[in-house]
Design an enzyme around this catalytic site. Structure first.
Site, PDB file in Angstrom:
ATOM      1  N   HIS A   8      -7.736  59.311  47.657  1.00 51.31           N
ATOM      2  CA  HIS A   8      -8.572  58.114  47.111  1.00 51.31           C
ATOM      3  C   HIS A   8      -7.963  56.735  47.750  1.00 51.31           C
ATOM      4  O   HIS A   8      -7.289  56.843  48.793  1.00 51.31           O
ATOM      5  CB  HIS A   8      -8.171  57.870  45.613  1.00 51.31           C
ATOM      6  N   HIS A  64      -4.392  55.706  48.388  1.00 51.70           N
ATOM      7  CA  HIS A  64      -3.538  56.949  49.633  1.00 51.70           C
ATOM      8  C   HIS A  64      -4.236  56.464  50.994  1.00 51.70           C
ATOM      9  O   HIS A  64      -3.356  56.209  52.146  1.00 51.70           O
ATOM     10  CB  HIS A  64      -4.032  58.200  49.632  1.00 51.70           C
ATOM     11  N   CYS A 103       8.126  64.184  34.163  1.00 51.31           N
ATOM     12  CA  CYS A 103       6.736  63.613  34.220  1.00 51.31           C
ATOM     13  C   CYS A 103       6.216  64.485  35.396  1.00 51.31           C
ATOM     14  O   CYS A 103       6.663  64.266  36.483  1.00 51.31           O
ATOM     15  CB  CYS A 103       6.578  62.292  34.533  1.00 51.31           C
ATOM     16  N   CYS A 160       4.555  62.323  38.247  1.00 50.00           N
ATOM     17  CA  CYS A 160       5.376  61.788  39.306  1.00 50.00           C
ATOM     18  C   CYS A 160       6.194  62.994  40.157  1.00 50.00           C
ATOM     19  O   CYS A 160       7.154  62.789  40.898  1.00 50.00           O
ATOM     20  CB  CYS A 160       6.442  60.923  38.638  1.00 50.00           C
ATOM     21  N   CYS A 177       5.862  58.177  30.518  1.00 52.84           N
ATOM     22  CA  CYS A 177       6.425  57.755  31.623  1.00 52.84           C
ATOM     23  C   CYS A 177       5.566  56.364  31.898  1.00 52.84           C
ATOM     24  O   CYS A 177       4.421  56.390  31.919  1.00 52.84           O
ATOM     25  CB  CYS A 177       5.819  58.914  32.721  1.00 52.84           C
ATOM     26  N   HIS A 193       2.376  56.727  34.144  1.00 52.45           N
ATOM     27  CA  HIS A 193       1.193  57.753  33.783  1.00 52.45           C
ATOM     28  C   HIS A 193       1.251  57.794  32.223  1.00 52.45           C
ATOM     29  O   HIS A 193       1.576  58.700  31.471  1.00 52.45           O
ATOM     30  CB  HIS A 193       1.774  59.080  34.172  1.00 52.45           C
ATOM     31  N   LYS A 204      -4.230  50.349  38.665  1.00 55.23           N
ATOM     32  CA  LYS A 204      -3.831  50.958  39.759  1.00 55.23           C
ATOM     33  C   LYS A 204      -4.857  51.975  39.808  1.00 55.23           C
ATOM     34  O   LYS A 204      -4.920  52.904  39.130  1.00 55.23           O
ATOM     35  CB  LYS A 204      -2.415  51.438  39.693  1.00 55.23           C
ATOM     36  N   LYS A 236      -5.088  59.015  40.760  1.00 56.12           N
ATOM     37  CA  LYS A 236      -5.943  60.267  40.286  1.00 56.12           C
ATOM     38  C   LYS A 236      -5.473  60.856  38.944  1.00 56.12           C
ATOM     39  O   LYS A 236      -6.402  61.269  38.096  1.00 56.12           O
ATOM     40  CB  LYS A 236      -5.675  61.332  41.240  1.00 56.12           C
TER      41      LYS A 236
HETATM   42  O1  ME8 Z   1       4.277  60.238  45.635  1.00 56.09           O
HETATM   43  N1  ME8 Z   1      -2.371  51.936  46.099  1.00 56.09           N
HETATM   44  O2  ME8 Z   1       2.520  61.613  46.433  1.00 56.09           O
HETATM   45  P1  ME8 Z   1       1.112  60.742  45.738  1.00 56.09           P
HETATM   46  C1  ME8 Z   1      -1.483  51.949  46.985  1.00 56.09           C
HETATM   47  N2  ME8 Z   1       4.243  63.156  47.132  1.00 56.09           N
HETATM   48  N3  ME8 Z   1      -0.979  53.200  47.372  1.00 56.09           N
HETATM   49  C2  ME8 Z   1      -1.000  54.207  46.593  1.00 56.09           C
HETATM   50  C3  ME8 Z   1      -1.924  54.120  45.405  1.00 56.09           C
HETATM   51  C4  ME8 Z   1      -2.478  52.950  45.263  1.00 56.09           C
HETATM   52  N4  ME8 Z   1      -3.265  52.727  44.196  1.00 56.09           N
HETATM   53  N5  ME8 Z   1      -1.659  55.267  44.669  1.00 56.09           N
HETATM   54  C5  ME8 Z   1      -0.855  56.076  45.417  1.00 56.09           C
HETATM   55  C6  ME8 Z   1       3.813  60.936  46.037  1.00 56.09           C
HETATM   56  N6  ME8 Z   1      -0.439  55.314  46.315  1.00 56.09           N
HETATM   57  C7  ME8 Z   1       4.600  61.845  46.784  1.00 56.09           C
HETATM   58  C8  ME8 Z   1       5.358  61.348  48.066  1.00 56.09           C
HETATM   59  S1  ME8 Z   1       7.079  61.259  50.108  1.00 56.09           S
HETATM   60  C9  ME8 Z   1       8.145  62.302  50.681  1.00 56.09           C
HETATM   61  C10 ME8 Z   1       6.368  62.191  48.755  1.00 56.09           C
HETATM   62  C11 ME8 Z   1       0.517  55.756  47.451  1.00 56.09           C
HETATM   63  O3  ME8 Z   1      -0.183  61.485  46.406  1.00 56.09           O
HETATM   64  C12 ME8 Z   1       1.899  56.308  46.679  1.00 56.09           C
HETATM   65  O4  ME8 Z   1       2.601  54.942  46.699  1.00 56.09           O
HETATM   66  O5  ME8 Z   1       1.385  60.353  44.383  1.00 56.09           O
HETATM   67  C13 ME8 Z   1       2.486  57.047  47.860  1.00 56.09           C
HETATM   68  O6  ME8 Z   1       3.151  56.370  48.893  1.00 56.09           O
HETATM   69  C14 ME8 Z   1       1.284  57.662  48.556  1.00 56.09           C
HETATM   70  O7  ME8 Z   1       0.188  57.037  48.093  1.00 56.09           O
HETATM   71  C15 ME8 Z   1       1.218  59.314  47.992  1.00 56.09           C
HETATM   72  O8  ME8 Z   1       1.135  59.473  46.426  1.00 56.09           O
END
Ligand code: ME8
Length: 667
Positions: free
Chosen positions: A18, A21, A126, A129, A143, A146, A297, A300
């Site tokens: 999204h 990301h 959670c 997370c 959480c 979430h 925020k 997903k």
């Molecule tokens: O946390 N705005 O995965 P993830 C900005 N797999 N950044 C965002 C966001 C938003 N609305 N939503 C998500 C994970 N992100 C773990 C990470 S690293 C060793 C493991 C960012 O798919 C989030 O902050 O939930 C994170 O940095 C990245 O997208 C992946 O999120």
């Protein structure tokens, strides 16, 4: 050559990518591209985090193995980033062989050094997370990230990492290295939390099998906890050599560029694991802010998402990259809206930049037959000013980029574009042409081309495709991104004699009334509906809790079944493909149902309540593992679920309240 190793977070693959990301990958890409321009030997790592519970559950629901499911999803992430122009050097997957070996080696290293021990974990978890949560951190039992999901209660025998031993070394490191955690606000949050005390953390799971297996000589029945596994990707990506005490060409990383929700893992657990393994720490962890929609925020698990590919389809990648950098300023949160995107596109890209290029190109064609003239030697003070401004901006923007302030740098670069547009108005080249003041006209045109070329180089990290197009229109050799940032001030030398190419309209204006952005509004309307549904669901959940409470008061606790009994039922979502009455009966309907992977015949006694044609297209719930039976000579390969009153005077079929893939498991 100095080297620069930059990484992003690796994304969970239980949903499509999204805009949140995308924002992170764009932010990191801009820094990586800048570093290459600034002359660093740069390595940029991104990828996917695949060993999560949600992935295992979703794969099962879709009837795929976890790895098959991940293959599909990792492909979607990778292709999204390709479409967005993310210039990663490696797309790492936590299911990659070299990564699995690295993870096992780090477990061995920490174990050999006495930082791993076995104990029982009991507490909340959670799933979204993938985080163990202490009770004190729950907000109204949920959480904080979430709130629409119940944390799960976990009780299992795990291996623990002795995080508590690192409180002092971590504080010392953070205090001695002000660049270690950025921006400063995140640093202070982390310091305060560490001061609040560190507890040892679980690094394995014994109740699931989808994960990196623990080294066999330590334990055969555990898999590595997904966060421990995920963080180590940064070492794998650096070229870590298991067992060789070699940390890889690119280690230590210069920058982990991640979201602010995961600073705890990156700024506390990760450095402690590295300390425990005698491996140097990364230089900087930058916790960026969130992309929000109407203040919520994008997430997903909460169902609030905008698909970046839809935006790219309508406008292309560069406008999205540009807008996100503007809308979500350095280190802060920022709100996304389709309207804001369209407005920024029209005001900045179509008006400011597009017009500057189109007007300059038109004048070169008109006054110089398309060939950029040789310098005339005549300069007015304003002519000097715009050149000096371009040089100064290149320095200021460089400093901002070095401080990872991309949105600040973009703002500075835009100053040059605004100044160049003003310069056209002030110097009025059309009047110079009319007066026959050719020498000054040459100077003005050369200065405009110089400003545009400087901007094209400095903008290339932000809008790489457009920069190349601009470079091409100017008829310059090579690529904008091949010019080193410190050579921007020498760009003038490249200009005389170049021939302008026929310019395609770079940023055609968006017709706000009739544009594709109605699609965007449509999606926002969808979002509003989802929010409403969420509200309804929360109310319904509350009601269910209330009813349950009441029931518990009156229900005897016998006659209950265990979860194992329940899981013997294979309940699936199916679509009714066709239906007809069984001749010679009042009650029976024969239908064909679609389970996605197969079609089946079902007989149900519902003809008094439903006309066959009303059933077609409904998504119903069926018991899929029931032995086939014959009813009035017609085979029924399963059973649909329905509720009814005691006297069977009223009956309603169980349907799903929003579309789910056919064959989805009901649990
Ligand atoms: O946390 N705005 O995965 P993830 C900005 N797999 N950044 C965002 C966001 C938003 N609305 N939503 C998500 C994970 N992100 C773990 C990470 S690293 C060793 C493991 C960012 O798919 C989030 O902050 O939930 C994170 O940095 C990245 O997208 C992946 O999120």
């Amino acid at each position: 050559m100095a080297q620069y190793y930059i990484t992003t977070a690796i994304d969970y693959v239980n949903g499509d990518p999204h805009l949140g990301h995308a924002y992170e990958k764009i932010g990191a890409d801009i820094i990586a591209r800048f570093k290459r321009l600034a002359g660093y030997d740069t390595y940029f790592l991104t990828g996917t985090d695949e060993h999560s519970i949600n992935v295992a559950r979703q794969a099962e629901a879709e009837g795929l193995s976890a790895k098959e499911f991940c293959n599909i999803m990792a492909g979607r992430f990778r292709s999204a980033w390709d479409n967005l122009g993310i210039s990663y050097d490696r797309f790492i997957r936590t299911t990659d062989d070299d990564h699995i070996k690295t993870v096992q080696d780090i477990i061995r290293r920490t174990n050999e050094r006495g930082y791993i021990y076995k104990d029982i974990y009991s507490g909340y978890y959670c799933v979204s997370c993938e985080r163990f949560i202490e009770e004190k951190d729950l907000i109204e039992g949920k959480c904080p990230f979430h709130p629409s999901q119940e944390p799960e209660w976990v009780e299992e025998s795990n291996y623990f990492f002795a995080l508590s031993k690192f409180q002092d070394p971590l504080l010392r490191h953070i205090n001695e290295n002000p660049e270690f955690i950025l921006p400063a606000a995140r640093r202070n949050e982390v310091i305060n939390r560490i001061k609040g005390g560190l507890q040892d953390v679980s690094v394995s799971r014994s109740t699931m099998t989808w994960g990196v297996p623990f080294p066999r000589e330590i334990d055969e029945d555990q898999v590595v906890y997904v966060w421990f596994d995920a963080l180590i990707n940064y070492l794998t990506g650096a070229g870590y050599k298991p067992g060789a005490n070699e940390f890889g060409k690119w280690w230590p990383a210069n920058l982990h560029y991640i979201g602010k929700d995961i600073t705890w893992f990156h700024c506390v657990i990760w450095p402690a694991v590295l300390m425990a393994s005698d491996i140097p720490l990364p230089k900087t962890i930058f916790g960026h802010g969130f992309v929000t929609i109407k203040g919520l925020k994008m997430s997903k698990s909460e169902g609030i998402v905008v698909d970046p590919l839809k935006v790219i389809d309508s406008l292309g990648a560069d406008p999205l990259r540009f807008y996100l950098m503007k809308a979500v300023p350095h280190g802060q949160d920022g709100d996304f809206s389709f309207e804001g995107l369209a407005e920024t596109y029209n005001a900045d890209l179509a008006n400011d930049l597009g017009n500057l290029i189109n007007r300059t190109a038109a004048m070169i064609k008109k006054y110089f037959k398309g060939e950029v003239p040789l310098p005339s030697g005549l300069y007015e003070p304003e002519d000097e000013k715009i050149r000096i401004l371009g040089d100064e901006i290149s320095q200021i923007a460089h400093e901002k980029m070095e401080k990872l302030d991309s949105s600040g740098a973009l703002h500075e670069i835009w100053g040059l574009i605004t100044a160049a547009n003003k310069y056209i108005e002030d110097s009025a080249p059309w009047a110079l042409a009319k007066e026959g003041n050719n020498k000054r006209l040459v100077t003005v045109i050369l200065n405009l081309v110089e400003s545009i070329a400087k901007a094209a180089v400095m903008l290339s990290p932000f809008i790489p495709d457009s920069s190349e197009k601009i470079w091409d229109v100017l008829g310059l050799k090579g690529k904008a991104e091949d010019i080193r940032w410190d050579k921007v001030i020498d760009i003038r030398g490249l200009l005389p004699g170049i021939n302008l190419k026929e310019a395609e309209l770079l940023f055609p204006r968006l017709d706000m009334e009739n544009s594709d952005f109605t699609k965007g509004e449509f999606r926002l309307a969808e979002l509003a509906r989802k929010e409403k549904k969420k509200e309804k669901k929360q109310k319904a959940d509350q009601l269910i809790r209330d009813i349950k409470g009441e029931e518990e008061g009156v229900l005897k606790m016998d006659g209950l079944i265990s979860i194992d009994d329940f899981s013997k039922l294979d309940l699936r979502v199916a679509e009714v493909a066709s239906a007809e009455r069984i001749k010679g009966t009042d009650k029976l309907i024969k239908m064909e149902i679609d389970l996605g992977t197969e079609k089946r015949q079902l007989v149900a006694g519902i003809a008094e309540f439903y006309a066959p044609e009303d059933l077609v297209g409904k998504y119903i719930v069926v018991v899929a593992n029931l032995k086939p039976v014959k009813i009035r000579g017609v085979e029924s390969q399963g059973m649909l679920l329905a509720g009814s009153t005691k006297d069977l005077k009223e009956l309603a079929i169980i349907t799903v309240d929003r579309p789910l893939p056919k064959g989805s498991k009901v649990r």
